[in-house]
Enzyme design. Structure first.
Site, PDB file in Angstrom:
ATOM      1  N   ASN A 156       0.955  -1.291   0.090  1.00  0.00           N
ATOM      2  CA  ASN A 156      -0.012   0.012   0.058  1.00  0.00           C
ATOM      3  C   ASN A 156       0.873   1.246   0.006  1.00  0.00           C
ATOM      4  OD1 ASN A 156       0.803  -0.633   2.752  1.00  0.00           O
ATOM      5  ND2 ASN A 156      -0.991   0.143   3.367  1.00  0.00           N
ATOM      6  N   GLU A 254       3.793  -4.771  11.974  1.00  0.00           N
ATOM      7  CA  GLU A 254       2.787  -3.714  11.976  1.00  0.00           C
ATOM      8  C   GLU A 254       1.846  -4.217  10.990  1.00  0.00           C
ATOM      9  OE1 GLU A 254       3.081  -0.830  13.126  1.00  0.00           O
ATOM     10  OE2 GLU A 254       5.405  -0.139  13.625  1.00  0.00           O
ATOM     11  N   CYS A 288      -3.252   0.791   6.736  1.00  0.00           N
ATOM     12  CA  CYS A 288      -3.828   0.164   7.951  1.00  0.00           C
ATOM     13  C   CYS A 288      -4.219   1.140   9.070  1.00  0.00           C
ATOM     14  CB  CYS A 288      -2.266  -0.193   8.318  1.00  0.00           C
ATOM     15  SG  CYS A 288      -0.872   1.165   8.457  1.00  0.00           S
ATOM     16  N   GLU A 466       7.789   1.263  15.044  1.00  0.00           N
ATOM     17  CA  GLU A 466       8.908   2.090  14.056  1.00  0.00           C
ATOM     18  C   GLU A 466       8.842   3.341  14.361  1.00  0.00           C
ATOM     19  OE1 GLU A 466       9.309  -0.199  10.291  1.00  0.00           O
ATOM     20  OE2 GLU A 466       7.496  -0.621  10.622  1.00  0.00           O
TER      21      GLU A 466
HETATM   22  P1  NAD Z   1       0.225  -9.302   3.009  1.00  0.00           P
HETATM   23  O1  NAD Z   1       0.491  -9.864   4.700  1.00  0.00           O
HETATM   24  O2  NAD Z   1      -0.370 -10.192   2.190  1.00  0.00           O
HETATM   25  O3  NAD Z   1       1.825  -9.239   2.527  1.00  0.00           O
HETATM   26  C1  NAD Z   1       2.713  -8.568   3.048  1.00  0.00           C
HETATM   27  C2  NAD Z   1       4.133  -9.103   2.771  1.00  0.00           C
HETATM   28  O4  NAD Z   1       4.187 -10.374   3.375  1.00  0.00           O
HETATM   29  C3  NAD Z   1       4.294  -9.232   1.289  1.00  0.00           C
HETATM   30  O5  NAD Z   1       5.380  -8.662   0.861  1.00  0.00           O
HETATM   31  C4  NAD Z   1       4.083 -10.602   1.097  1.00  0.00           C
HETATM   32  O6  NAD Z   1       4.768 -10.966  -0.147  1.00  0.00           O
HETATM   33  C5  NAD Z   1       4.782 -11.145   2.185  1.00  0.00           C
HETATM   34  N1  NAD Z   1       4.365 -12.427   2.646  1.00  0.00           N
HETATM   35  C6  NAD Z   1       3.181 -13.163   2.411  1.00  0.00           C
HETATM   36  N2  NAD Z   1       3.079 -14.493   2.523  1.00  0.00           N
HETATM   37  C7  NAD Z   1       4.336 -14.581   3.522  1.00  0.00           C
HETATM   38  C8  NAD Z   1       4.906 -15.544   4.148  1.00  0.00           C
HETATM   39  N3  NAD Z   1       4.005 -16.806   4.288  1.00  0.00           N
HETATM   40  N4  NAD Z   1       6.148 -15.558   4.614  1.00  0.00           N
HETATM   41  C9  NAD Z   1       7.003 -14.364   4.636  1.00  0.00           C
HETATM   42  N5  NAD Z   1       6.328 -13.346   3.884  1.00  0.00           N
HETATM   43  C10 NAD Z   1       5.136 -13.368   3.310  1.00  0.00           C
HETATM   44  O7  NAD Z   1      -0.306  -7.861   3.209  1.00  0.00           O
HETATM   45  P2  NAD Z   1      -0.663  -7.009   2.182  1.00  0.00           P
HETATM   46  O8  NAD Z   1      -1.794  -7.224   1.428  1.00  0.00           O
HETATM   47  O9  NAD Z   1       0.597  -6.664   1.213  1.00  0.00           O
HETATM   48  O10 NAD Z   1      -0.837  -5.435   2.933  1.00  0.00           O
HETATM   49  C11 NAD Z   1      -1.973  -5.116   3.455  1.00  0.00           C
HETATM   50  C12 NAD Z   1      -1.929  -5.472   4.925  1.00  0.00           C
HETATM   51  O11 NAD Z   1      -0.961  -4.848   5.330  1.00  0.00           O
HETATM   52  C13 NAD Z   1      -3.050  -4.812   5.741  1.00  0.00           C
HETATM   53  O12 NAD Z   1      -3.514  -5.633   6.579  1.00  0.00           O
HETATM   54  C14 NAD Z   1      -2.444  -3.521   6.417  1.00  0.00           C
HETATM   55  O13 NAD Z   1      -3.315  -3.118   7.366  1.00  0.00           O
HETATM   56  C15 NAD Z   1      -1.058  -4.110   6.585  1.00  0.00           C
HETATM   57  N6  NAD Z   1      -0.327  -2.672   6.707  1.00  0.00           N
HETATM   58  C16 NAD Z   1       0.090  -2.506   8.134  1.00  0.00           C
HETATM   59  C17 NAD Z   1       0.695  -1.322   8.391  1.00  0.00           C
HETATM   60  C18 NAD Z   1       1.257  -0.856   9.712  1.00  0.00           C
HETATM   61  O14 NAD Z   1       2.083  -0.132   9.769  1.00  0.00           O
HETATM   62  N7  NAD Z   1       0.626  -1.557  10.895  1.00  0.00           N
HETATM   63  C19 NAD Z   1       1.057  -0.465   7.062  1.00  0.00           C
HETATM   64  C20 NAD Z   1       0.566  -1.147   6.049  1.00  0.00           C
HETATM   65  C21 NAD Z   1      -0.066  -2.128   5.836  1.00  0.00           C
END
Ligand code: NAD
Length: 492
Positions: A156, A254, A288, A466
């Site tokens: 995002n 996060e 998020c 962070e």
């Molecule tokens: P996601 O969990 O699908 O993927 C995040 C990352 O993890 C990607 O790089 C993905 O390739 C990797 N990943 C996926 N499966 C994995 C595994 N088994 N092992 C290791 N890595 C793996 O999340 P997304 O769809 O990319 O992002 C959206 C989510 O992120 C939402 O839930 C959002 O709230 C959260 N988010 C949180 C913050 C925060 O600061 N709290 C900021 C932005 C987004």
């Protein structure tokens, strides 16, 4: 075609760009039309192991960790200037890949530059302490880098959320392996290409693109991995926490959010409505910390809802690169379907669509992942649309009659990332801010953060934090050294 050079993006390992052992590339789509706009290398587990080996060697053999922190700081400043000098290209690339309006991508890149500058300034301030102890002894602590830190980023805010943890890790003297989301790998690769020119030793900043389940896991399971910073969804976060626990790895998570915005009757309603518009329709709601649950005092509910509805209806949708566009597409078709499914579910449970709730009706946008800004009212508090993170431009609305009810409703969620409240009354502001179960609270503002302020979630929104000066602690460990400087042979 992508900006910043050619449209093929390789792995960046040890200062070299290479396609990886598979030689395979995956098309990267423009979410405004779902057409390929570039392609990125698909790394294998072997590539992940290679990146970890190279990063580990650079950590041990280059002078990055041992050198004067001021030199690391200078390299990070140079990196910041290099990004800044290419800011427009970075912003265009981010927009083409992720979909957000150029204005927002420009803001993201400015934030990246500021984050690098902030931690450049911190690099020579990774300090220990002296501790008074009895007898002829001196006790002090050293802060040492961890080694190879692994960073897994979401789609995002692709570059911003990568640099948010990479910058303090580098400042503290670690070497880094970054895995961007597979949907949005481009700016991370473009960023890593600048490392050499900035003066980072080869192998200190590496980027591996590919699938999370394969490459992400391989990085975390690698014996050289010294810490994990993950930003993403709760489900993957749980899984990563289990992997990290097996080796007692330091972990920062996060995760998601379901941010409440409490609007009291005395609030500046014009400003509050605008801030809520930004807080849920900015980045097409894919945030998020989105302000996704409006909790408004019952006495002003109807007129306030009218204001927010006016904002939603007035937003100009279109490709992020087009002039004047205020909301771009969602990142993927899957994300579009997911968002519409929440709207369907809310309707079936008695919810009422105040505005939006469908794909964009402009035929010129039909190939892209455009959804209209949406407001849902009367959705039962137990329904999925209220309880789960939608990650799209969907605001749910409920009302309250007194402060107790407002706090109870705001806290009635598994998440705890950002909460907002609007009031002109100082006592109400401070008392409610303290009672909100949330890592961050904004009073009379839209979701706002800076590299110097902590970014943290509680409950299901995460572990650790962070940003802020103390982020250096996350990427360094404390070693205690006790020296007996006495000469007497008697035990002192
Ligand atoms: P996601 O969990 O699908 O993927 C995040 C990352 O993890 C990607 O790089 C993905 O390739 C990797 N990943 C996926 N499966 C994995 C595994 N088994 N092992 C290791 N890595 C793996 O999340 P997304 O769809 O990319 O992002 C959206 C989510 O992120 C939402 O839930 C959002 O709230 C959260 N988010 C949180 C913050 C925060 O600061 N709290 C900021 C932005 C987004």
């Amino acid at each position: 075609m992508a900006a910043l050079g050619e449209n093929r993006f390789e792995l960046v390992i040890g200062g070299e760009e290479a396609p990886g052992t598979r030689g395979e590339h995956r098309p990267v789509l423009d979410p405004a039309n779902n057409r390929p706009m570039a392609e990125a290398a698909v790394a294998s587990r072997e590539d992940a192991a290679h990146a970890m080996e190279v990063a580990d060697k650079a950590f041990r053999e280059s002078n990055w960790a041992a050198d004067d922190g001021a030199r690391r700081g200078k390299a990070l400043y140079r990196l910041a200037s290099l990004v800044e000098s290419r800011a427009e290209s970075f912003a265009r690339l981010e927009t083409l890949n992720m979909g957000k309006p150029l204005r927002e991508s420009r803001g993201d890149i400015a934030y990246v530059v500021r984050t690098l500058e902030y931690f450049a300034g911190a690099a020579d301030k990774v300090e220990g302490e002296t501790i008074p102890v009895p007898g002829p002894r001196i006790d002090y602590t050293l802060r040492e880098p961890l080694g190879v830190t692994v960073h897994i980023a979401p789609w995002n805010y692709p570059l911003l959320l990568s640099v948010r943890s990479v910058a303090p890790a580098l400042a503290a003297g670690n070497s880094v392996v970054l895995k961007p989301a597979s949907l949005t790998p481009l700016t991370a690769v473009a960023f890593a290409r600048l490392a050499k020119e900035a003066g980072l030793p080869d192998g200190i900043l590496n980027v591996v693109t590919g699938s999370g389940a394969e490459v992400g896991e391989a990085l975390i399971e690698d014996r050289r991995c010294a810490s994990v910073t993950f930003t993403g969804s709760g489900d993957v976060g749980h899984h990563i926490a289990e992997l990290a626990a097996r080796r007692f790895l330091p972990l920062t998570l996060e995760l998601g959010g379901k941010g409440p915005v409490v609007v009291f009757a005395d609030a500046d309603l014009e400003r509050a409505a605008k801030a809520i518009g930004y807080g849920i329709f900015g980045n097409a709601g894919q945030m998020c910390w989105a302000a996704s649950r409006l909790i408004v005092h019952e006495s002003i509910r109807a007129p306030f809802l009218e204001k927010v509805r006016g904002i939603a209806e007035g937003l100009k949708l279109g490709p992020g690169t087009a002039e004047g566009v205020e909301m771009g597409p969602l990142v993927s078709r899957d994300q579009l379907e997911r968002v519409l499914d929440y709207v369907r579910d809310a309707r079936e449970n008695g919810g009422h669509v105040v505005v939006g709730g469908t794909k964009a009706d402009d035929p010129a946008l039909s190939d892209g992942n455009f959804v209209r800004p949406t407001i849902l009212a009367d959705v039962p508090p137990t329904s999925r649309a209220v309880r789960e993170e939608i990650f799209g431009p969907v605001l749910t609305v409920s009302s309250f009659s007194d402060m107790e009810e407002a706090v109870r409703t705001a806290n009635d969620t598994p998440y705890g990332l950002l909460a907002a409240l609007w009031t002109r009354d100082l006592a109400t502001a401070h008392s409610v801010a303290r009672r909100l179960e949330s890592g961050m609270v904004v009073v009379n503002d839209s979701p706002t953060t800076y590299p110097q302020t902590p970014f943290a979630g509680v409950k299901s929104s995460g572990v650790g934090f962070e940003q802020g000066f103390r982020a250096l602690d996350t990427f360094s460990r404390r070693k205690n050294i006790l020296v007996n400087v006495g000469t007497s042979r008697k035990k002192g």
